[in-house]
Design a protein around this motif. Structure first.
Motif, PDB file in Angstrom:
ATOM      1  N   VAL A   7       0.866  -1.173   0.000  1.00 20.58           N
ATOM      2  CA  VAL A   7       0.000   0.000   0.000  1.00 20.58           C
ATOM      3  C   VAL A   7       0.904   1.225   0.000  1.00 20.58           C
ATOM      4  CG1 VAL A   7      -1.891   1.227   1.118  1.00 20.58           C
ATOM      5  CG2 VAL A   7      -1.728  -1.265   1.324  1.00 20.58           C
ATOM      6  N   THR A   9       2.204   4.865   0.098  1.00 21.59           N
ATOM      7  CA  THR A   9       1.731   6.100   0.713  1.00 21.59           C
ATOM      8  C   THR A   9       2.888   7.069   0.888  1.00 21.59           C
ATOM      9  OG1 THR A   9       0.502   7.045   2.585  1.00 21.59           O
ATOM     10  CG2 THR A   9       2.065   5.268   3.079  1.00 21.59           C
ATOM     11  N   MET A  15      -4.739   2.408   7.419  1.00 23.34           N
ATOM     12  CA  MET A  15      -4.302   1.284   6.605  1.00 23.34           C
ATOM     13  C   MET A  15      -5.142   0.042   6.910  1.00 23.34           C
ATOM     14  SD  MET A  15      -1.843   2.032   4.531  1.00 23.34           S
ATOM     15  CE  MET A  15      -1.062   3.620   4.187  1.00 23.34           C
ATOM     16  N   TYR A  22      -1.533  -6.994   3.692  1.00 18.88           N
ATOM     17  CA  TYR A  22      -1.285  -5.634   3.219  1.00 18.88           C
ATOM     18  C   TYR A  22      -0.075  -5.027   3.935  1.00 18.88           C
ATOM     19  CZ  TYR A  22      -5.715  -5.808   0.760  1.00 18.88           C
ATOM     20  OH  TYR A  22      -6.731  -6.145  -0.100  1.00 18.88           O
ATOM     21  N   PRO A  24       1.894  -1.592   4.277  1.00 23.42           N
ATOM     22  CA  PRO A  24       2.067  -0.158   4.020  1.00 23.42           C
ATOM     23  C   PRO A  24       3.539   0.154   3.752  1.00 23.42           C
ATOM     24  CG  PRO A  24       0.767  -0.528   6.005  1.00 23.42           C
ATOM     25  CD  PRO A  24       1.369  -1.847   5.632  1.00 23.42           C
ATOM     26  N   GLU A  57       4.822   5.738  -7.403  1.00 21.13           N
ATOM     27  CA  GLU A  57       4.699   4.502  -6.636  1.00 21.13           C
ATOM     28  C   GLU A  57       5.606   3.391  -7.146  1.00 21.13           C
ATOM     29  OE1 GLU A  57       1.817   4.526  -9.985  1.00 21.13           O
ATOM     30  OE2 GLU A  57       2.145   5.912  -8.317  1.00 21.13           O
ATOM     31  N   ASP A  76      -1.387  -1.517  -4.203  1.00 24.07           N
ATOM     32  CA  ASP A  76      -2.507  -0.599  -4.034  1.00 24.07           C
ATOM     33  C   ASP A  76      -1.946   0.757  -3.645  1.00 24.07           C
ATOM     34  OD1 ASP A  76      -4.491  -2.436  -4.615  1.00 24.07           O
ATOM     35  OD2 ASP A  76      -4.944  -2.892  -2.530  1.00 24.07           O
ATOM     36  N   HIS A  77      -2.820   1.739  -3.505  1.00 27.09           N
ATOM     37  CA  HIS A  77      -2.447   3.071  -3.040  1.00 27.09           C
ATOM     38  C   HIS A  77      -3.203   3.369  -1.753  1.00 27.09           C
ATOM     39  CE1 HIS A  77      -0.849   4.393  -7.132  1.00 27.09           C
ATOM     40  NE2 HIS A  77      -1.418   3.228  -7.364  1.00 27.09           N
ATOM     41  N   TYR A  78      -2.732   4.324  -1.008  1.00 27.75           N
ATOM     42  CA  TYR A  78      -3.355   4.593   0.288  1.00 27.75           C
ATOM     43  C   TYR A  78      -4.816   5.007   0.165  1.00 27.75           C
ATOM     44  CZ  TYR A  78      -2.701   9.657  -0.531  1.00 27.75           C
ATOM     45  OH  TYR A  78      -2.753  10.937  -1.046  1.00 27.75           O
ATOM     46  N   TYR A  81      -7.964   0.977  -3.755  1.00 26.86           N
ATOM     47  CA  TYR A  81      -7.842  -0.447  -3.444  1.00 26.86           C
ATOM     48  C   TYR A  81      -8.614  -1.287  -4.448  1.00 26.86           C
ATOM     49  CZ  TYR A  81      -5.844   0.768   1.094  1.00 26.86           C
ATOM     50  OH  TYR A  81      -5.030   1.243   2.090  1.00 26.86           O
ATOM     51  N   LEU A  90     -12.327   0.018   4.194  1.00 31.60           N
ATOM     52  CA  LEU A  90     -11.221  -0.930   4.220  1.00 31.60           C
ATOM     53  C   LEU A  90     -11.671  -2.327   4.637  1.00 31.60           C
ATOM     54  CD1 LEU A  90      -8.383   1.254   5.812  1.00 31.60           C
ATOM     55  CD2 LEU A  90      -8.587   0.531   3.428  1.00 31.60           C
TER      56      LEU A  90
END
Length: 254
Positions: A7, A9, A15, A22, A24, A57, A76-78, A81, A90
């Motif tokens: 993820v 960020t 998160m 996952y 971060p 990213e 994914d991105h913050y 998803y 989430l």
């Protein structure tokens, strides 16, 4: 299957609870060493963290390629998803069980395509960004993997694409994709003068890479599953649509 979904960020943000799935990752950590000590940084081991301002990213993607031990890798991105649902929460993003089930019949999981309708993938790019890097990427593909040129031209002529560099791939494909992608981008970086670009368009290698994922998929005739793309925050579609039309009919970038 041991799957890790990064993820990406650049700031503190809520998160997913399942940290076994996952991960971060703070992108550009080498540029901001004192920020967010709780997240994995993209600046350990073999990394390109210092390139984050131009690679977006992809610095997380490169870190995973070189340093992460997993049977499948995703990104994914913050705020973005993959999910089989539409809810902005989430608690409904992809679970390990759902990923394992999707992998039973495909090696690749993608967000549903973003559709442009009145734009091709190529025209959409050049109305929003400087044209030269995308054209140069085509030349590099012709030099490095010429068999991919037909796929490149086909994808650029289409009016939809898998965007945001979001996916989950089984490890052998992930390694193949990263080897192909970064060879192109590193050569493109040598040939591109971004000294006159603003901060937004300086993120050029990240922007170009978004258009290359489908090229690689089509050239290799890969089967995949599509799931929903969920943006966790509110979007003003009136403003977003207006900017889209402005870029098309009043482009400022050459």
């Amino acid at each position: 299957m041991d799957t890790k979904v990064l993820v990406a960020t650049h700031k503190n943000y809520e998160m997913p609870a399942d940290r076994s799935l996952y991960l971060p990752i703070f992108v550009g950590k080498a540029l901001h060493p004192d920020v967010n000590q709780s997240f994995q940084g993209d600046n350990t081991g073999d990394n390109i963290s210092l390139k984050n301002s131009t690679y977006n990213e992809l610095t997380a993607l490169y870190w995973a390629w070189k340093n992460l031990d997993a049977d499948a890798v995703g990104l994914d991105h913050y705020r973005r998803y993959l999910s089989v649902h539409h809810q902005k929460t989430l608690t409904t993003i992809l679970t390990r069980a759902q990923i394992d089930s999707l992998f039973q019949t495909a090696d690749l999981i993608l967000p549903k395509k973003r559709r442009y309708y009145i734009e091709t993938n190529y025209s959409h790019y050049v109305h929003a960004h400087p044209q030269q890097p995308l054209d140069e990427a085509r030349k590099i593909i012709g030099e490095q993997t010429p068999s991919y040129l037909t796929a490149f031209d086909d994808v650029m002529a289409k009016r939809s694409a898998h965007m945001f560099n979001m996916f989950i791939m089984k490890r052998p494909l992930f390694n193949q994709y990263c080897e192909w992608l970064f060879a192109i981008l590193f050569e493109l970086e040598k040939r591109t003068d971004i000294s006159q670009y603003d901060a937004y368009n300086s993120r050029v290698y990240g922007f170009v890479s978004e258009r290359l994922l489908d090229v690689w998929i089509e050239a290799n005739q890969l089967n995949y599953h599509e799931v929903n793309f969920v943006f966790m925050e509110h979007q003003n579609w009136f403003i977003k649509g207006g900017k889209f039309l402005q870029r098309k009919f009043f482009p400022k970038i050459k």
